[in-house]
Design a protein around this motif. Structure first.
Motif, mmCIF file in Angstrom:
data_model
loop_
_atom_site.group_PDB
_atom_site.id
_atom_site.type_symbol
_atom_site.label_atom_id
_atom_site.label_comp_id
_atom_site.label_asym_id
_atom_site.label_seq_id
_atom_site.Cartn_x
_atom_site.Cartn_y
_atom_site.Cartn_z
ATOM 1 N N SER A 147 -47.903 -64.140 60.613
ATOM 2 C CA SER A 147 -49.321 -63.883 60.823
ATOM 3 C C SER A 147 -49.919 -63.729 59.427
ATOM 4 O O SER A 147 -49.775 -62.694 58.796
ATOM 5 C CB SER A 147 -49.442 -62.613 61.655
ATOM 6 O OG SER A 147 -50.662 -62.015 61.472
ATOM 7 N N PRO B 170 -52.764 -63.472 56.302
ATOM 8 C CA PRO B 170 -54.059 -62.784 56.234
ATOM 9 C C PRO B 170 -55.146 -63.723 56.762
ATOM 10 O O PRO B 170 -55.002 -64.940 56.705
ATOM 11 C CB PRO B 170 -54.243 -62.533 54.733
ATOM 12 C CG PRO B 170 -52.900 -62.703 54.124
ATOM 13 C CD PRO B 170 -52.136 -63.648 54.977
ATOM 14 N N VAL C 189 -53.209 -63.084 48.878
ATOM 15 C CA VAL C 189 -53.810 -64.384 49.180
ATOM 16 C C VAL C 189 -55.341 -64.306 49.068
ATOM 17 O O VAL C 189 -55.962 -63.418 49.641
ATOM 18 C CB VAL C 189 -53.401 -64.843 50.603
ATOM 19 C CG1 VAL C 189 -54.289 -65.970 51.093
ATOM 20 C CG2 VAL C 189 -51.960 -65.294 50.617
ATOM 21 N N ILE D 191 -40.882 -61.859 53.482
ATOM 22 C CA ILE D 191 -41.472 -61.718 52.136
ATOM 23 C C ILE D 191 -42.832 -61.030 52.291
ATOM 24 O O ILE D 191 -43.578 -61.327 53.243
ATOM 25 C CB ILE D 191 -41.715 -63.105 51.477
ATOM 26 C CG1 ILE D 191 -40.457 -63.973 51.524
ATOM 27 C CG2 ILE D 191 -42.205 -62.949 50.029
ATOM 28 C CD1 ILE D 191 -40.692 -65.430 51.091
ATOM 29 N N ASP D 192 -43.166 -60.158 51.366
ATOM 30 C CA ASP D 192 -44.531 -59.619 51.329
ATOM 31 C C ASP D 192 -44.865 -59.176 49.911
ATOM 32 O O ASP D 192 -43.989 -58.765 49.143
ATOM 33 C CB ASP D 192 -44.714 -58.443 52.293
ATOM 34 C CG ASP D 192 -46.168 -58.295 52.734
ATOM 35 O OD1 ASP D 192 -46.499 -58.672 53.872
ATOM 36 O OD2 ASP D 192 -46.991 -57.812 51.913
ATOM 37 N N GLY E 197 -45.383 -58.222 56.420
ATOM 38 C CA GLY E 197 -46.060 -56.957 56.716
ATOM 39 C C GLY E 197 -45.059 -55.876 57.084
ATOM 40 O O GLY E 197 -44.060 -55.657 56.381
ATOM 41 N N GLY F 17 -42.872 -55.908 59.282
ATOM 42 C CA GLY F 17 -41.561 -56.414 59.701
ATOM 43 C C GLY F 17 -41.392 -56.594 61.199
ATOM 44 O O GLY F 17 -40.262 -56.728 61.684
ATOM 45 N N THR F 18 -42.494 -56.674 61.950
ATOM 46 C CA THR F 18 -42.385 -56.817 63.414
ATOM 47 C C THR F 18 -41.528 -58.032 63.794
ATOM 48 O O THR F 18 -40.600 -57.923 64.599
ATOM 49 C CB THR F 18 -43.804 -56.973 64.046
ATOM 50 O OG1 THR F 18 -44.661 -55.999 63.482
ATOM 51 C CG2 THR F 18 -43.761 -56.852 65.545
ATOM 52 N N ALA G 292 -52.975 -53.619 61.153
ATOM 53 C CA ALA G 292 -53.024 -54.940 61.797
ATOM 54 C C ALA G 292 -51.645 -55.558 62.033
ATOM 55 O O ALA G 292 -51.386 -56.695 61.651
ATOM 56 C CB ALA G 292 -53.888 -55.881 60.953
ATOM 57 N N THR G 293 -50.785 -54.813 62.668
ATOM 58 C CA THR G 293 -49.425 -55.326 62.915
ATOM 59 C C THR G 293 -49.416 -56.226 64.157
ATOM 60 O O THR G 293 -50.297 -56.145 65.006
ATOM 61 C CB THR G 293 -48.430 -54.171 63.113
ATOM 62 O OG1 THR G 293 -48.894 -53.381 64.207
ATOM 63 C CG2 THR G 293 -48.339 -53.309 61.881
ATOM 64 N N TYR H 293 -54.889 -54.319 52.877
ATOM 65 C CA TYR H 293 -53.506 -53.831 53.054
ATOM 66 C C TYR H 293 -53.073 -52.971 51.867
ATOM 67 O O TYR H 293 -52.384 -51.977 52.033
ATOM 68 C CB TYR H 293 -52.533 -55.013 53.187
ATOM 69 C CG TYR H 293 -52.750 -55.822 54.436
ATOM 70 C CD1 TYR H 293 -52.210 -55.421 55.647
ATOM 71 C CD2 TYR H 293 -53.510 -56.987 54.413
ATOM 72 C CE1 TYR H 293 -52.426 -56.151 56.799
ATOM 73 C CE2 TYR H 293 -53.738 -57.727 55.560
ATOM 74 C CZ TYR H 293 -53.188 -57.305 56.751
ATOM 75 O OH TYR H 293 -53.415 -58.015 57.887
HETATM 76 C C1 SAM Z 1 -51.520 -60.057 58.937
HETATM 77 S S1 SAM Z 1 -50.470 -59.199 57.835
HETATM 78 C C2 SAM Z 1 -48.890 -59.406 58.537
HETATM 79 C C3 SAM Z 1 -48.634 -58.378 59.606
HETATM 80 C C4 SAM Z 1 -47.247 -58.468 60.184
HETATM 81 N N1 SAM Z 1 -47.105 -59.619 61.035
HETATM 82 C C5 SAM Z 1 -46.904 -57.190 60.928
HETATM 83 O O1 SAM Z 1 -46.595 -57.243 62.128
HETATM 84 O O2 SAM Z 1 -46.973 -56.136 60.321
HETATM 85 C C6 SAM Z 1 -50.468 -60.232 56.417
HETATM 86 C C7 SAM Z 1 -49.558 -59.798 55.285
HETATM 87 O O3 SAM Z 1 -49.613 -60.763 54.249
HETATM 88 C C8 SAM Z 1 -49.325 -60.097 53.034
HETATM 89 N N2 SAM Z 1 -49.696 -60.958 51.910
HETATM 90 C C9 SAM Z 1 -50.928 -61.260 51.425
HETATM 91 N N3 SAM Z 1 -50.838 -62.110 50.393
HETATM 92 C C10 SAM Z 1 -49.519 -62.380 50.200
HETATM 93 C C11 SAM Z 1 -48.799 -63.220 49.316
HETATM 94 N N4 SAM Z 1 -49.419 -63.942 48.387
HETATM 95 N N5 SAM Z 1 -47.456 -63.256 49.432
HETATM 96 C C12 SAM Z 1 -46.811 -62.522 50.364
HETATM 97 N N6 SAM Z 1 -47.445 -61.702 51.234
HETATM 98 C C13 SAM Z 1 -48.780 -61.637 51.173
HETATM 99 C C14 SAM Z 1 -50.120 -58.799 53.153
HETATM 100 O O4 SAM Z 1 -49.620 -57.824 52.260
HETATM 101 C C15 SAM Z 1 -49.898 -58.462 54.627
HETATM 102 O O5 SAM Z 1 -48.819 -57.585 54.781
#
Ligand code: SAM
Length: 416
Positions: A245, A247, A291, A83-84, A65, A67-68, A34-35, A257
């Motif tokens: 973006s 979750p 989250v 941050i992730d 995620g 890193g896009t 889901a990037t 993920y």
């Molecule tokens: C929708 S994805 C982001 C995708 C990203 N924009 C990309 O292009 O790959 C949401 C991200 O939030 C992260 N995430 C979930 N809970 C988190 C938290 N409490 N702190 C930091 N990251 C978190 C997940 O690991 C996931 O990589």
């Protein structure tokens, strides 16, 4: 009307679908679900950064995620922090934004290739349940690659090799990769896997090395951990742009993920990941600490009308999980607001997933919470998801019902 809103209004609605464009170059390395769509991020960040009256713009992606956003920020000369909570995501974001030296990479590639040809005395790697996820001959080949990666002394280069190894694992493990949750293939399918791990690894390191960053010096600081704690305890200063973006719901019922990355993480040497070993022991821990994974009891959801209306339409059992998610989501928004500079912009791409076949209006709930915190909506528009790398079905629910993936997402832009 705000200048950014005026400019965004000039684009036809379907412009944001980016029909006909596909991901290329550095955006294709690694395997992350889901990037975001790079072209969309590029266009949005170009428009917003042009309107900001600031030479040295800073950007934060608290859910970075793969890193896009960080790669796009780098292309636009914007210093960023990502941050992730998933250590594979932070490793991948690091590799995609780090400035490598081309000669060092090419030398390391010849060394690893030569070692793969001659190293025959290596330990066979092991972890709990390894044989469920990898055939014995595949374990041997992956152990050989792992051993040769560990012979590389430069940690940044090793990180690049780990990402390449993850692509090999994705292709040759017993996991049926059609959903993000781990599910072993049936035995007859596993028997058909052809062990071409080493040949494939060499192809991937050669291909991916062409996409690395060898010249851009714009900095990107990637931090592993929970974004709210990091914003509260580690980050200093404010950001002109927060672009993310988040979750769409708790991981187990949306995108797992953690499970999608755990087989890769099991093979990577923990000293190159910066996370605790315990995090990687169980296959489900990363999703549990993401989250919405734990109960916190911080907000009174009755105060958020759009959320309350939604909760009233779903079963009691599902309500508990949704509330867990919104408690964390609320804290995240609060933290984002806290570190957004005055007149800065918060760009969020959100999706309205379904719970009990009822659409969860994450877009309207986000607007309501952000409004209560004093953020103003600058723009809101939808785009169709045409090319997101998601399988046709996102995941299975506990009772093995297939959950369809989201086909539309909403872009929300706020200012402080
Ligand atoms: C929708 S994805 C982001 C995708 C990203 N924009 C990309 O292009 O790959 C949401 C991200 O939030 C992260 N995430 C979930 N809970 C988190 C938290 N409490 N702190 C930091 N990251 C978190 C997940 O690991 C996931 O990589």
């Amino acid at each position: 009307m705000n200048k950014i809103a005026e400019e965004l209004n000039r684009y036809p609605q379907d412009y944001w679908d980016f029909k006909g464009t596909t991901k290329s170059g550095i955006h294709n390395i690694g395997k992350y679900p889901a990037t975001m769509v790079p072209d969309m991020q590029y266009q949005l960040l170009s428009i917003i950064s042009e309107h900001l009256n600031n030479e040295n713009i800073t950007l934060l992606d608290p859910f970075c995620g793969s890193g896009t956003t960080l790669v796009i920020a780098q292309e636009l000369g914007i210093n960023s922090v990502g941050i992730d909570i998933n250590p594979y995501a932070t490793l991948l974001s690091f590799v995609k934004t780090h400035k490598y030296n081309r000669t060092d990479i090419y030398d390391a590639i010849s060394k690893v290739k030569s070692n793969l040809g001659k190293e025959s005395n290596f330990p066979i790697y092991d972890f709990y349940n390894i044989k469920k996820w990898f055939r014995e001959d595949i374990i041997r080949s992956l152990s050989q690659i792992r051993h040769c990666i560990l012979l590389e002394k430069n940690q940044d280069i090793r990180k690049f090799f780990w990402i390449c190894l993850s692509e090999v694992i994705f292709k040759f493990s017993n996991d049926r990769t059609s959903t993000f949750k781990l599910h072993a293939l049936p035995k007859d399918k596993i028997d058909l896997i052809e062990d071409r791990c080493i040949e494939y690894f060499i192809k991937i390191i050669n291909d991916n090395s062409e996409y690395l960053n060898y010249s851009n010096t714009t900095s990107s600081n990637i931090i592993y951990g929970d974004s709210s704690s990091i914003i509260n305890n580690k980050l200093k200063g404010e950001f002109d742009i927060i672009c993310t973006s988040p979750p769409y719901g708790d991981n187990p019922t949306t995108v797992t993920y953690g499970q999608a990355s755990i087989l890769f993480l099991k093979w990577i040497d923990s000293k190159d990941l910066y996370c605790s070993q315990e995090l990687l022991e169980k296959y489900t821990t990363i999703d549990k600490i993401s989250v919405g994974g734990e109960k916190r009891k911080i907000i009174n959801t009755k105060d958020i009308k759009s959320l309350k209306d939604f909760l009233d339409k779903i079963s009691l059992k599902k309500q508990a999980k949704v509330i867990n998610f919104f408690e964390d989501y609320y804290i995240s928004l609060k933290c984002m607001k806290k570190c957004l500079s005055k007149s800065g912009y918060l760009i969020m791409t959100v999706g309205n997933r379904s719970v009990d076949t009822v659409r969860q209006p994450l877009d309207n709930i986000t607007i309501e919470i952000a409004g209560k915190m004093g953020l103003q909506v600058v723009s809101k528009f939808n785009r169709n998801i045409l090319y997101k790398k998601t399988p046709l079905t996102l995941s299975m629910t506990e009772n093995e019902k297939v959950v369809k993936s989201i086909s539309e997402e909403t872009i929300l832009i706020f200012t402080k």
